[in-house]
Structure formats: structure tokens, C-alpha cells
Design a protein around this motif. Structure first.
Motif, PDB file in Angstrom:
ATOM      1  N   ALA A 215       0.816  -1.220   0.000  1.00 37.67           N
ATOM      2  CA  ALA A 215       0.000   0.000   0.000  1.00 37.67           C
ATOM      3  C   ALA A 215       0.845   1.263   0.000  1.00 37.67           C
ATOM      4  O   ALA A 215       0.468   2.252  -0.612  1.00 37.67           O
ATOM      5  CB  ALA A 215      -0.932   0.003   1.207  1.00 37.67           C
ATOM      6  N   ILE A 216       1.973   1.263   0.682  1.00 34.27           N
ATOM      7  CA  ILE A 216       2.626   2.551   0.951  1.00 34.27           C
ATOM      8  C   ILE A 216       4.076   2.666   0.484  1.00 34.27           C
ATOM      9  O   ILE A 216       4.561   3.775   0.245  1.00 34.27           O
ATOM     10  CB  ILE A 216       2.522   2.908   2.471  1.00 34.27           C
ATOM     11  CG1 ILE A 216       2.815   4.380   2.701  1.00 34.27           C
ATOM     12  CG2 ILE A 216       3.379   2.021   3.331  1.00 34.27           C
ATOM     13  CD1 ILE A 216       2.547   4.883   4.086  1.00 34.27           C
ATOM     14  N   ALA A 217       4.778   1.542   0.312  1.00 35.66           N
ATOM     15  CA  ALA A 217       6.230   1.650   0.115  1.00 35.66           C
ATOM     16  C   ALA A 217       6.636   1.756  -1.349  1.00 35.66           C
ATOM     17  O   ALA A 217       5.960   1.240  -2.241  1.00 35.66           O
ATOM     18  CB  ALA A 217       6.925   0.459   0.760  1.00 35.66           C
ATOM     19  N   ASP A 218       7.760   2.428  -1.585  1.00 40.03           N
ATOM     20  CA  ASP A 218       8.372   2.490  -2.910  1.00 40.03           C
ATOM     21  C   ASP A 218       9.382   1.358  -3.071  1.00 40.03           C
ATOM     22  O   ASP A 218       9.462   0.722  -4.109  1.00 40.03           O
ATOM     23  CB  ASP A 218       9.118   3.821  -3.087  1.00 40.03           C
ATOM     24  CG  ASP A 218       8.211   5.006  -2.860  1.00 40.03           C
ATOM     25  OD1 ASP A 218       7.166   5.069  -3.527  1.00 40.03           O
ATOM     26  OD2 ASP A 218       8.534   5.849  -1.990  1.00 40.03           O
ATOM     27  N   ARG A 219      10.176   1.175  -2.024  1.00 40.93           N
ATOM     28  CA  ARG A 219      11.185   0.112  -2.049  1.00 40.93           C
ATOM     29  C   ARG A 219      11.032  -0.726  -0.802  1.00 40.93           C
ATOM     30  O   ARG A 219      10.478  -0.293   0.203  1.00 40.93           O
ATOM     31  CB  ARG A 219      12.596   0.700  -2.126  1.00 40.93           C
ATOM     32  CG  ARG A 219      12.853   1.473  -3.400  1.00 40.93           C
ATOM     33  CD  ARG A 219      14.174   2.204  -3.338  1.00 40.93           C
ATOM     34  NE  ARG A 219      15.303   1.308  -3.486  1.00 40.93           N
ATOM     35  CZ  ARG A 219      15.767   0.912  -4.663  1.00 40.93           C
ATOM     36  NH1 ARG A 219      15.217   1.328  -5.785  1.00 40.93           N
ATOM     37  NH2 ARG A 219      16.792   0.105  -4.720  1.00 40.93           N
ATOM     38  N   VAL A 220      11.555  -1.943  -0.873  1.00 41.28           N
ATOM     39  CA  VAL A 220      11.450  -2.834   0.284  1.00 41.28           C
ATOM     40  C   VAL A 220      12.756  -3.617   0.441  1.00 41.28           C
ATOM     41  O   VAL A 220      13.386  -4.005  -0.544  1.00 41.28           O
ATOM     42  CB  VAL A 220      10.223  -3.781   0.148  1.00 41.28           C
ATOM     43  CG1 VAL A 220      10.256  -4.584  -1.139  1.00 41.28           C
ATOM     44  CG2 VAL A 220      10.081  -4.707   1.353  1.00 41.28           C
ATOM     45  N   SER A 221      13.166  -3.794   1.695  1.00 40.37           N
ATOM     46  CA  SER A 221      14.314  -4.642   2.027  1.00 40.37           C
ATOM     47  C   SER A 221      13.808  -5.759   2.929  1.00 40.37           C
ATOM     48  O   SER A 221      13.137  -5.503   3.920  1.00 40.37           O
ATOM     49  CB  SER A 221      15.399  -3.845   2.751  1.00 40.37           C
ATOM     50  OG  SER A 221      15.976  -2.905   1.863  1.00 40.37           O
ATOM     51  N   GLU A 235       7.354  -3.108  -6.617  1.00 40.92           N
ATOM     52  CA  GLU A 235       6.753  -3.795  -7.776  1.00 40.92           C
ATOM     53  C   GLU A 235       7.626  -4.963  -8.217  1.00 40.92           C
ATOM     54  O   GLU A 235       7.134  -6.059  -8.475  1.00 40.92           O
ATOM     55  CB  GLU A 235       6.622  -2.817  -8.961  1.00 40.92           C
ATOM     56  CG  GLU A 235       5.744  -1.613  -8.688  1.00 40.92           C
ATOM     57  CD  GLU A 235       4.300  -2.011  -8.416  1.00 40.92           C
ATOM     58  OE1 GLU A 235       3.806  -2.888  -9.136  1.00 40.92           O
ATOM     59  OE2 GLU A 235       3.689  -1.470  -7.476  1.00 40.92           O
ATOM     60  N   ALA A 236       8.932  -4.718  -8.311  1.00 38.55           N
ATOM     61  CA  ALA A 236       9.855  -5.742  -8.812  1.00 38.55           C
ATOM     62  C   ALA A 236       9.931  -6.919  -7.841  1.00 38.55           C
ATOM     63  O   ALA A 236       9.877  -8.085  -8.251  1.00 38.55           O
ATOM     64  CB  ALA A 236      11.237  -5.137  -9.028  1.00 38.55           C
ATOM     65  N   ILE A 237      10.018  -6.620  -6.553  1.00 41.85           N
ATOM     66  CA  ILE A 237      10.172  -7.691  -5.561  1.00 41.85           C
ATOM     67  C   ILE A 237       8.880  -8.510  -5.491  1.00 41.85           C
ATOM     68  O   ILE A 237       8.917  -9.737  -5.383  1.00 41.85           O
ATOM     69  CB  ILE A 237      10.516  -7.101  -4.171  1.00 41.85           C
ATOM     70  CG1 ILE A 237      11.802  -6.289  -4.264  1.00 41.85           C
ATOM     71  CG2 ILE A 237      10.569  -8.188  -3.106  1.00 41.85           C
ATOM     72  CD1 ILE A 237      13.054  -6.911  -3.790  1.00 41.85           C
ATOM     73  N   PHE A 238       7.732  -7.813  -5.564  1.00 40.12           N
ATOM     74  CA  PHE A 238       6.470  -8.542  -5.464  1.00 40.12           C
ATOM     75  C   PHE A 238       6.175  -9.360  -6.723  1.00 40.12           C
ATOM     76  O   PHE A 238       5.574 -10.417  -6.641  1.00 40.12           O
ATOM     77  CB  PHE A 238       5.306  -7.575  -5.185  1.00 40.12           C
ATOM     78  CG  PHE A 238       5.129  -7.279  -3.725  1.00 40.12           C
ATOM     79  CD1 PHE A 238       6.154  -6.713  -2.995  1.00 40.12           C
ATOM     80  CD2 PHE A 238       3.945  -7.569  -3.066  1.00 40.12           C
ATOM     81  CE1 PHE A 238       6.010  -6.431  -1.637  1.00 40.12           C
ATOM     82  CE2 PHE A 238       3.782  -7.300  -1.707  1.00 40.12           C
ATOM     83  CZ  PHE A 238       4.823  -6.729  -1.003  1.00 40.12           C
ATOM     84  N   SER A 239       6.585  -8.863  -7.884  1.00 43.80           N
ATOM     85  CA  SER A 239       6.255  -9.611  -9.099  1.00 43.80           C
ATOM     86  C   SER A 239       7.297 -10.694  -9.383  1.00 43.80           C
ATOM     87  O   SER A 239       6.997 -11.681 -10.030  1.00 43.80           O
ATOM     88  CB  SER A 239       6.103  -8.671 -10.295  1.00 43.80           C
ATOM     89  OG  SER A 239       7.303  -7.966 -10.486  1.00 43.80           O
TER      90      SER A 239
END
Ligand SMILES: Nc1ncnc2c1ncn2[C@@H]1O[C@H](COP(=O)(O)OP(=O)(O)OP(=O)(O)O)[C@@H](O)[C@H]1O
Ligand SMILES: [Mg+2]
Length: 278
Positions: A215-221, A235-239
Motif C-alpha cells: 500500500a505505501i512503500a516504494d522500495r522494500v528490504s 513492484e519488482a520484488i512482489f512480481s
């Protein structure tokens, strides 16, 4: 001083933290390198005990690193910090009641950082408190209340107002909405999104909830047992998650309903929703 606004605001460079307890040591964080871009919402996710709060405490200077380095605006950041470095990085915790002194009025809690950092004229600080309350969707009259009589959502808004009082650049949010029910959570996320856009803030956003990340993040670690498993755009990590661990975490998120998708779109847009009866 001129500042390169395209450079990362915060860099973790091979950061490590080991605790010793009862004669043995626990590597809470090992060899973590991440760059946080200015203005992004960067989520830190991972199971319980993966080192998320340890990371927050290192960034806030509440703990010292065992190895590696933190840089903020290009400068090394140890435990001892200048007043300005302290002001620039603020925390919003999971449980605002433990963060707010119940014996102090809401207004006094929000005013405290203004007094500590000697910001603005003394005579104008109460007006600043009122403006902050309004900025987080509450009313100036809330200043006279005790945090005890308020709802969880209202308290979290107050904790956010207090964190914003000394005009930080980076907010460390450690599970800021995890104690709230789903609808209140969505409204607080909307508020956070709007504040980030309006104030140009950077968020280090800790959560165990990948639905919140989406919902809120641009990037994730993604962290597992103190190690960075993967990092990149949401988007990249989730897909296309690279690690089995991330795939497992993503597999555990409930399927998105249309209503949820609409709510997420609103959160992303940072639509201004007043606190109302929260
Ligand atoms: N002060 C401490 N002394 C000893 N060990 C600690 C200390 N603080 C954290 N740890 C250990 O470090 C590891 C990481 O803990 P941390 O609190 O950072 O995890 P977390 O990802 O925030 O977990 P949670 O999701 O439950 O909040 C755990 O094994 C924890 O037991
Ligand atoms: Mg934690």
C-alpha cells in the motif's frame, strides 16, 4: 553547506550488531548495506527477531554498531550526535501510549521537542502545536486533552505530530499501524503518505505486514535472521521475488479484493481524510 539532493539520505554500509547475553552472542544484524533515497518510503520487512528494531535503534543512535558504518547526508553517524543530527531523525513507535507521557497533556507532549531543540519563538510554540494537530487531522483543542482519553488512531496521530514538531528529514516508523484495526490503519497510512509528499520526508518503515508494504512503500528490504535477503522496488520484488523466503512472505498476503485495491489507490494518492470518529 550545499547538499547533493540526488545522493542517498541514509546509507548503511556493511552494518553489523552483535549482542552478548548469558555468555553467548547473538548476531542481530550482519553485513547490512542499503541506500535510502531521499523522499522514498523504504519498507523493512522480516519475521520476528530478524533485526528490524535493532536496525531502527542503530539509525536513531540508541545503540552503537559492532561493525560497519551509517552515513546520513553523506556524513558518518555514530552514537554521539549533533543536535541537528538528532533533530533530523525521529521515531514513531508501534504503541503511542507508551511513547506519550500519560501525565502530560497532548499539547505539552508535542511542545516538548520544540523546547528541547529551541525551535521558533517561545510565544509562538503553542500556535505551532495547534498547527501540527491540524496537520495530522486533529483539532487545536486536543492540546488540552490527556492521551489516556483518546483512541488508538488519535494517539498515533499525536505521536506523528510530535515526531514532526522539530522538522525531521527522516522518520523511522516501527510498526506504526500494527496495533490499529484495519480501517483506522488505512487512514493513518493515508495521513503518512500525504505528510511525506507535503513535507518531502523519507520513511524507514518497519512492518511485518506485506499488505502495508504494497500500500505505501516504494522500495522494500527483506530481512531474515539479521541478514538482508533482498532489496529493490516493491513492484519488482512482489512480481519477481528472488528468494524462497520472500516468496513465502508474499504467499502469506491475503488476495486483494476490489475494495482493498481501491483503498490502496487512495492511500497511494495520499488523499486527505480527517480523523473523524477514530
Ligand atoms: N538488547 C538485546 N540484548 C540481547 N539480544 C537482543 C537485544 N535486542 C535484540 N536482541 C536479539 O536480536 C535479534 C533481533 O531482535 P529485533 O528486536 O531487532 O527483531 P525484530 O525484527 O524487531 O522483531 P519483532 O518483529 O519481534 O519486533 C533477536 O534475536 C533478539 O532476541
Ligand atoms: Mg521489532
Amino acid at each position: 553547506m550545499t547538499r547533493d539532493m540526488s545522493a542517498p539520505i541514509l546509507e548503511l554500509d556493511r552494518l553489523g550488531k552483535t549482542f552478548s547475553a548469558d555468555g553467548h552472542s547473538v548476531a542481530a544484524l550482519s553485513d547490512v548495506s542499503i541506500a535510502f533515497e531521499r523522499g522514498e518510503c523504504h519498507a523493512i520487512v522480516g519475521e520476528s527477531g530478524s533485526g528490524k528494531t535493532t536496525l531502527a535503534n542503530l539509525v536513531l543512535g540508541l545503540l552503537g554498531a559492532t561493525s560497519g558504518e551509517i552515513r546520513f547526508n553523506g556524513k558518518p553517524l555514530g552514537r554521539s550526535r549533533t543536535r541537528d543530527q538528532k533533530r533530523a531523525i525521529q521515531l514513531v513507535q508501534q504503541n503511542p501510549l507508551s511513547a506519550l507521557n500519560p501525565r502530560r497533556s497532548v499539547g505539552a507532549s508535542i511542545r516538548l521537542p520544540l523546547d528541547v531543540h529551541n525551535l521558533g519563538k517561545k510565544s509562538e510554540r503553542n500556535a505551532s502545536v495547534a498547527a501540527l494537530l491540524e496537520e495530522v487531522g486533529l483539532e487545536a483543542a486536543h492540546a488540552r486533552r490527556s492521551p489516556r482519553g483518546l483512541s488508538g488512531g488519535q494517539r498515533q496521530r499525536i505521536a506523528i505530530a510530535r515526531a514532526l514538531a522539530c522538522e525531521p528529514e527522516l522518520l523511522v516508523l516501527d510498526e506504526p499501524t500494527s496495533a490499529l484495526d484495519v480501517l483506522v490503519q488505512a487512514r493513518v497510512l493515508q495521513l503518512l503518505q500525504r505528510l511525506r509528499q507535503e513535507r518531502g520526508l523519507t520513511y524507514l518503515f518497519i512492518t511485518h505486514d506485506l499488505a502495508v508494504v504494497r500500500a505505501i512503500a516504494d522500495r522494500v528490504s527483506v530481512f531474515q535472521k539479521g541478514r538482508l535477503v533482498e532489496t529493490g522496488p516493491v513492484e519488482a520484488i512482489f512480481s519477481d521475488p528472488k528468494s524462497a523466503y520472500t516468496r513465502e512472505l508474499i504467499g502469506a498476503i491475503p488476495v486483494v479484493t476490489e475494495a482493498e485495491a481501491a483503498l490502496r489507490a487512495e492511500i497511494r494518492a495520499g488523499t486527505n481524510v480527517p480523523a473523524g470518529a477514530e
